[in-house]
Write an enzyme that holds these catalytic residues in place. Sequence first.
Site, PDB file in Angstrom:
ATOM      1  N   SER A 130       0.612  -1.290   0.006  1.00 52.75           N
ATOM      2  CA  SER A 130      -0.092  -0.078   0.101  1.00 52.75           C
ATOM      3  C   SER A 130       0.776   1.312  -0.061  1.00 52.75           C
ATOM      4  CB  SER A 130      -1.031   0.137   1.323  1.00 52.75           C
ATOM      5  OG  SER A 130      -1.563   1.108   1.174  1.00 52.75           O
ATOM      6  N   LYS A 185      -4.687  -6.155   4.133  1.00 50.20           N
ATOM      7  CA  LYS A 185      -4.433  -5.187   3.121  1.00 50.20           C
ATOM      8  C   LYS A 185      -5.981  -5.051   2.538  1.00 50.20           C
ATOM      9  CE  LYS A 185      -2.885  -2.618  -0.275  1.00 50.20           C
ATOM     10  NZ  LYS A 185      -3.859  -2.396  -1.235  1.00 50.20           N
ATOM     11  N   HIS A 188      -7.477  -2.806   5.313  1.00 47.47           N
ATOM     12  CA  HIS A 188      -6.910  -1.239   5.019  1.00 47.47           C
ATOM     13  C   HIS A 188      -7.646  -0.605   3.855  1.00 47.47           C
ATOM     14  CE1 HIS A 188      -4.155   1.085   2.449  1.00 47.47           C
ATOM     15  NE2 HIS A 188      -3.715   1.598   3.588  1.00 47.47           N
ATOM     16  N   ASN A 189      -7.973  -1.351   2.819  1.00 48.29           N
ATOM     17  CA  ASN A 189      -8.575  -0.556   1.733  1.00 48.29           C
ATOM     18  C   ASN A 189     -10.079  -0.181   1.902  1.00 48.29           C
ATOM     19  OD1 ASN A 189      -6.137  -1.067   0.349  1.00 48.29           O
ATOM     20  ND2 ASN A 189      -6.923  -1.743  -1.459  1.00 48.29           N
ATOM     21  N   GLU A 192      -9.880   2.600   4.174  1.00 45.98           N
ATOM     22  CA  GLU A 192      -9.491   3.694   3.354  1.00 45.98           C
ATOM     23  C   GLU A 192     -10.925   4.371   2.697  1.00 45.98           C
ATOM     24  OE1 GLU A 192      -7.451   3.827  -1.083  1.00 45.98           O
ATOM     25  OE2 GLU A 192      -6.400   2.887   0.457  1.00 45.98           O
TER      26      GLU A 192
END
Length: 484
Positions: A130, A185, A188-189, A192
């Site tokens: 990232s 991940k 995380h996105n 986001e």
Amino acid sequence: METKADIGLIGLAVMGQNLVLNMNDHGYTVAVFNRTVSKVDDFLSGEARGTKVLGAHSLDELVRMLKRPRQVMLMVKAGWPVDEFIRQLLDHLEPGDIIIDGGNSNYEDTRRRVSLVESKGLLYIGTGVSGGEEGARLGPSIMPGGSAEAWPQVRPLFQSVAAKVDGGEPCCEWVGDDGAGHFVKMVHNGIEYGDMQLICEAYHLMKAGLGMPADEISRVFARWNRGRLDSYLIRITRDILAVKDDDGGPLVEKVLDTAGQKGTGRWTVISALNMGVPLTLIGEAVLARALSAIKEDRVEASQVLTGPAGSGAAPARDLVDDLEQALYASKIVSYTQGYQLMRAAAAEYGWNLDFGGIALMWRGGCIIRSVFLGKIKEAFDREPALKNLLLDPYFKEQVEGAQESWRRVVSRAVRWGIPVPATSSALAFYDGYRQAWLPANLLQSQRDYFGAHTYERVDRPRGEFFHTRWTESVEAAVPDLETR
């Protein structure tokens, strides 16, 4: 051919190129290959000119350039291209070699690929990377998972090229088995998505509710970025709102209001639904993008449907101060839900996730990097078995202190007819989570009425289930119900 390269990388889009240059800067020799072979030559004569990067024009040539045990990293589009390159590489590699997928693959695909590659005697890593193009070049956040035996071999390289925080601590550590790296991940996105939607809602209230011009809103974000909201996304929002178009007006207002998405936000929500985790804020953020995409429908509806006449006369300073509080409280809820999802996945798949360590990995390099993540690390340092971030003393104090402002923001948005789906869903989650009683007793009774789904009782031990013949019971209890 003499073996020279420490690692091979396949896929020379901008992310792949920048990661190769990052590795080169840290003393590693990288051999590169691309399906469109001309890109290899273009890269070597362009961005990679004067470096130690080696070019290959076939997979066989690439593999023959590598030191043993060979390491090959894929930076290609998620989905079938990854499977196709794995299939081809298995014909060229040997037991003990390592295949690394650094793209945005679905974690379920990674779990399947780990099993396949390990069955052939090789090792496999699925790693989240990232930070976008800038992060790949200067230091991304790297979240590896898969074959644990491969980690000691790739660790020096990964931690060298990763972003650094707190005096040199790399934003990269082993996450867990099979798909754990890509799962983290993905979350995380998803976070986001939530962060971006919350920021957009604050912008919307200042622009449409208070009539503030873009440069004034930019100054608000600049002030917020000097405090507890200090983050990459707040900073770039400040910058975006300050940029002028050729005519001197704000460039952001010339950008069409339709948002795209590549799928990781949807994957996060689908995973939460499958695991029964109330990931409400990120769900609303994903759906807000979907709503933005039906631009023509919205334009048509705007000529037909009505709402509140105006924004009222609230003092701008008061609302801006309230917005800062509401944004921070909602951000806490977003990360709370993301961590709940990771906790559920750890239980589901047997992953031993280091939740404080994950926050540290996100402190630098990645899109959601912020000082806020240090508070999450501190929370798990205080209580490694923390069930929910809202139960940590710091986050509890922050949310409780923001409550009045948070409620004023949501109520004012409703009165003004300005949608704040992420902010309001965060408040609804907080209110729901703090309730000892919710009306699900009626819902479960309804399910039992029409589907005989049974229910538990508050006056009996958990795990005992009951069924009522509701029609017979209601007829006996209230024979004249229909006439009332």
